[in-house]
Design a protein around this motif. Structure first.
Motif, PDB file in Angstrom:
ATOM      1  N   ILE A   1      -3.961  -2.102  -2.749  1.00 28.09           N
ATOM      2  CA  ILE A   1      -2.808  -1.474  -2.092  1.00 28.09           C
ATOM      3  C   ILE A   1      -2.594  -2.073  -0.705  1.00 28.09           C
ATOM      4  O   ILE A   1      -1.464  -2.356  -0.303  1.00 28.09           O
ATOM      5  CB  ILE A   1      -2.987   0.057  -2.004  1.00 28.09           C
ATOM      6  CG1 ILE A   1      -3.085   0.677  -3.398  1.00 28.09           C
ATOM      7  CG2 ILE A   1      -1.865   0.696  -1.198  1.00 28.09           C
ATOM      8  CD1 ILE A   1      -1.890   0.432  -4.289  1.00 28.09           C
ATOM      9  N   HIS A   2      -3.681  -2.320   0.027  1.00 28.60           N
ATOM     10  CA  HIS A   2      -3.563  -2.946   1.348  1.00 28.60           C
ATOM     11  C   HIS A   2      -2.925  -4.330   1.225  1.00 28.60           C
ATOM     12  O   HIS A   2      -2.033  -4.682   2.007  1.00 28.60           O
ATOM     13  CB  HIS A   2      -4.940  -3.072   2.018  1.00 28.60           C
ATOM     14  CG  HIS A   2      -5.376  -1.833   2.713  1.00 28.60           C
ATOM     15  ND1 HIS A   2      -5.111  -1.584   4.030  1.00 28.60           N
ATOM     16  CD2 HIS A   2      -6.065  -0.761   2.265  1.00 28.60           C
ATOM     17  CE1 HIS A   2      -5.613  -0.420   4.366  1.00 28.60           C
ATOM     18  NE2 HIS A   2      -6.197   0.114   3.305  1.00 28.60           N
ATOM     19  N   MET A   3      -3.377  -5.115   0.254  1.00 27.18           N
ATOM     20  CA  MET A   3      -2.818  -6.454   0.052  1.00 27.18           C
ATOM     21  C   MET A   3      -1.332  -6.376  -0.273  1.00 27.18           C
ATOM     22  O   MET A   3      -0.535  -7.163   0.252  1.00 27.18           O
ATOM     23  CB  MET A   3      -3.560  -7.170  -1.085  1.00 27.18           C
ATOM     24  CG  MET A   3      -4.946  -7.613  -0.722  1.00 27.18           C
ATOM     25  SD  MET A   3      -5.853  -8.307  -2.140  1.00 27.18           S
ATOM     26  CE  MET A   3      -4.819  -9.683  -2.580  1.00 27.18           C
ATOM     27  N   ALA A   4      -0.968  -5.432  -1.122  1.00 26.70           N
ATOM     28  CA  ALA A   4       0.437  -5.282  -1.515  1.00 26.70           C
ATOM     29  C   ALA A   4       1.303  -4.900  -0.321  1.00 26.70           C
ATOM     30  O   ALA A   4       2.395  -5.453  -0.123  1.00 26.70           O
ATOM     31  CB  ALA A   4       0.557  -4.237  -2.621  1.00 26.70           C
ATOM     32  N   LEU A   5       0.824  -3.978   0.499  1.00 22.53           N
ATOM     33  CA  LEU A   5       1.599  -3.566   1.671  1.00 22.53           C
ATOM     34  C   LEU A   5       1.709  -4.684   2.695  1.00 22.53           C
ATOM     35  O   LEU A   5       2.776  -4.894   3.293  1.00 22.53           O
ATOM     36  CB  LEU A   5       0.967  -2.323   2.301  1.00 22.53           C
ATOM     37  CG  LEU A   5       1.116  -1.036   1.493  1.00 22.53           C
ATOM     38  CD1 LEU A   5       0.304   0.083   2.126  1.00 22.53           C
ATOM     39  CD2 LEU A   5       2.577  -0.639   1.373  1.00 22.53           C
ATOM     40  N   GLU A   6       0.621  -5.449   2.894  1.00 22.78           N
ATOM     41  CA  GLU A   6       0.672  -6.581   3.819  1.00 22.78           C
ATOM     42  C   GLU A   6       1.688  -7.619   3.343  1.00 22.78           C
ATOM     43  O   GLU A   6       2.443  -8.168   4.139  1.00 22.78           O
ATOM     44  CB  GLU A   6      -0.711  -7.211   3.967  1.00 22.78           C
ATOM     45  CG  GLU A   6      -1.667  -6.359   4.771  1.00 22.78           C
ATOM     46  CD  GLU A   6      -3.105  -6.843   4.714  1.00 22.78           C
ATOM     47  OE1 GLU A   6      -3.394  -7.828   4.002  1.00 22.78           O
ATOM     48  OE2 GLU A   6      -3.939  -6.230   5.380  1.00 22.78           O
ATOM     49  N   GLU A   7       1.713  -7.884   2.054  1.00 15.85           N
ATOM     50  CA  GLU A   7       2.657  -8.850   1.499  1.00 15.85           C
ATOM     51  C   GLU A   7       4.092  -8.350   1.638  1.00 15.85           C
ATOM     52  O   GLU A   7       5.004  -9.126   1.946  1.00 15.85           O
ATOM     53  CB  GLU A   7       2.330  -9.138   0.033  1.00 15.85           C
ATOM     54  CG  GLU A   7       3.261 -10.144  -0.608  1.00 15.85           C
ATOM     55  CD  GLU A   7       3.301 -11.489   0.101  1.00 15.85           C
ATOM     56  OE1 GLU A   7       4.380 -12.134   0.083  1.00 15.85           O
ATOM     57  OE2 GLU A   7       2.284 -11.910   0.675  1.00 15.85           O
ATOM     58  N   LEU A   8       4.314  -7.068   1.423  1.00 14.09           N
ATOM     59  CA  LEU A   8       5.643  -6.491   1.567  1.00 14.09           C
ATOM     60  C   LEU A   8       6.141  -6.629   3.005  1.00 14.09           C
ATOM     61  O   LEU A   8       7.276  -7.038   3.246  1.00 14.09           O
ATOM     62  CB  LEU A   8       5.634  -5.019   1.152  1.00 14.09           C
ATOM     63  CG  LEU A   8       6.950  -4.268   1.336  1.00 14.09           C
ATOM     64  CD1 LEU A   8       8.038  -4.851   0.444  1.00 14.09           C
ATOM     65  CD2 LEU A   8       6.756  -2.793   1.051  1.00 14.09           C
ATOM     66  N   VAL A   9       5.269  -6.322   3.964  1.00 13.43           N
ATOM     67  CA  VAL A   9       5.645  -6.436   5.378  1.00 13.43           C
ATOM     68  C   VAL A   9       5.942  -7.894   5.733  1.00 13.43           C
ATOM     69  O   VAL A   9       6.932  -8.193   6.410  1.00 13.43           O
ATOM     70  CB  VAL A   9       4.529  -5.858   6.280  1.00 13.43           C
ATOM     71  CG1 VAL A   9       4.762  -6.199   7.740  1.00 13.43           C
ATOM     72  CG2 VAL A   9       4.434  -4.349   6.084  1.00 13.43           C
ATOM     73  N   ALA A  10       5.124  -8.821   5.255  1.00  8.76           N
ATOM     74  CA  ALA A  10       5.350 -10.243   5.529  1.00  8.76           C
ATOM     75  C   ALA A  10       6.659 -10.716   4.898  1.00  8.76           C
ATOM     76  O   ALA A  10       7.425 -11.464   5.523  1.00  8.76           O
ATOM     77  CB  ALA A  10       4.181 -11.066   4.986  1.00  8.76           C
ATOM     78  N   LYS A  11       6.933 -10.271   3.679  1.00  9.22           N
ATOM     79  CA  LYS A  11       8.170 -10.665   2.992  1.00  9.22           C
ATOM     80  C   LYS A  11       9.397 -10.185   3.764  1.00  9.22           C
ATOM     81  O   LYS A  11      10.358 -10.930   3.959  1.00  9.22           O
ATOM     82  CB  LYS A  11       8.187 -10.091   1.572  1.00  9.22           C
ATOM     83  CG  LYS A  11       9.440 -10.420   0.806  1.00  9.22           C
ATOM     84  CD  LYS A  11       9.452  -9.781  -0.560  1.00  9.22           C
ATOM     85  CE  LYS A  11      10.773 -10.084  -1.247  1.00  9.22           C
ATOM     86  NZ  LYS A  11      10.973  -9.304  -2.438  1.00  9.22           N
ATOM     87  N   LYS A  12       9.359  -8.937   4.205  1.00 10.58           N
ATOM     88  CA  LYS A  12      10.493  -8.397   4.961  1.00 10.58           C
ATOM     89  C   LYS A  12      10.662  -9.143   6.283  1.00 10.58           C
ATOM     90  O   LYS A  12      11.783  -9.372   6.742  1.00 10.58           O
ATOM     91  CB  LYS A  12      10.321  -6.894   5.200  1.00 10.58           C
ATOM     92  CG  LYS A  12      10.436  -6.071   3.933  1.00 10.58           C
ATOM     93  CD  LYS A  12      11.814  -6.253   3.320  1.00 10.58           C
ATOM     94  CE  LYS A  12      11.972  -5.463   2.051  1.00 10.58           C
ATOM     95  NZ  LYS A  12      13.287  -5.609   1.454  1.00 10.58           N
TER      96      LYS A  12
END
Length: 66
Positions: free
Chosen positions: A28-39
């Motif tokens: 979940i941490h990895m997914a949220l970090e990737e989402l923030v980076a993508k945005k």
């Protein structure tokens, strides 16, 4: 922070298969970090724009003086 989540078993299984990470918290941490980076990348693209006709700039090669 503790949070209760209702997650799709199928989605978690796919994420584990793709990443190899079996610890759900880390996943979940990895997914949220990737989402923030993508945005962030999307914001930068909007801010600076995107030139769809851009080409790679030629590189200069300098001779080694040695």
């Amino acid at each position: 922070m503790r949070t209760t989540l209702n997650l799709s078993d199928e989605l978690i299984t796919k994420a584990i298969r793709e990443t190899g990470v079996t610890e759900k918290t880390k996943l979940i941490h990895m997914a949220l970090e990737e989402l923030v980076a993508k945005k962030g990348r999307e914001r930068l693209t909007k801010f600076f724009g995107a030139d769809t006709n851009a080409t790679v700039a030629p590189r200069r090669r300098y001779e080694n003086p040695d």
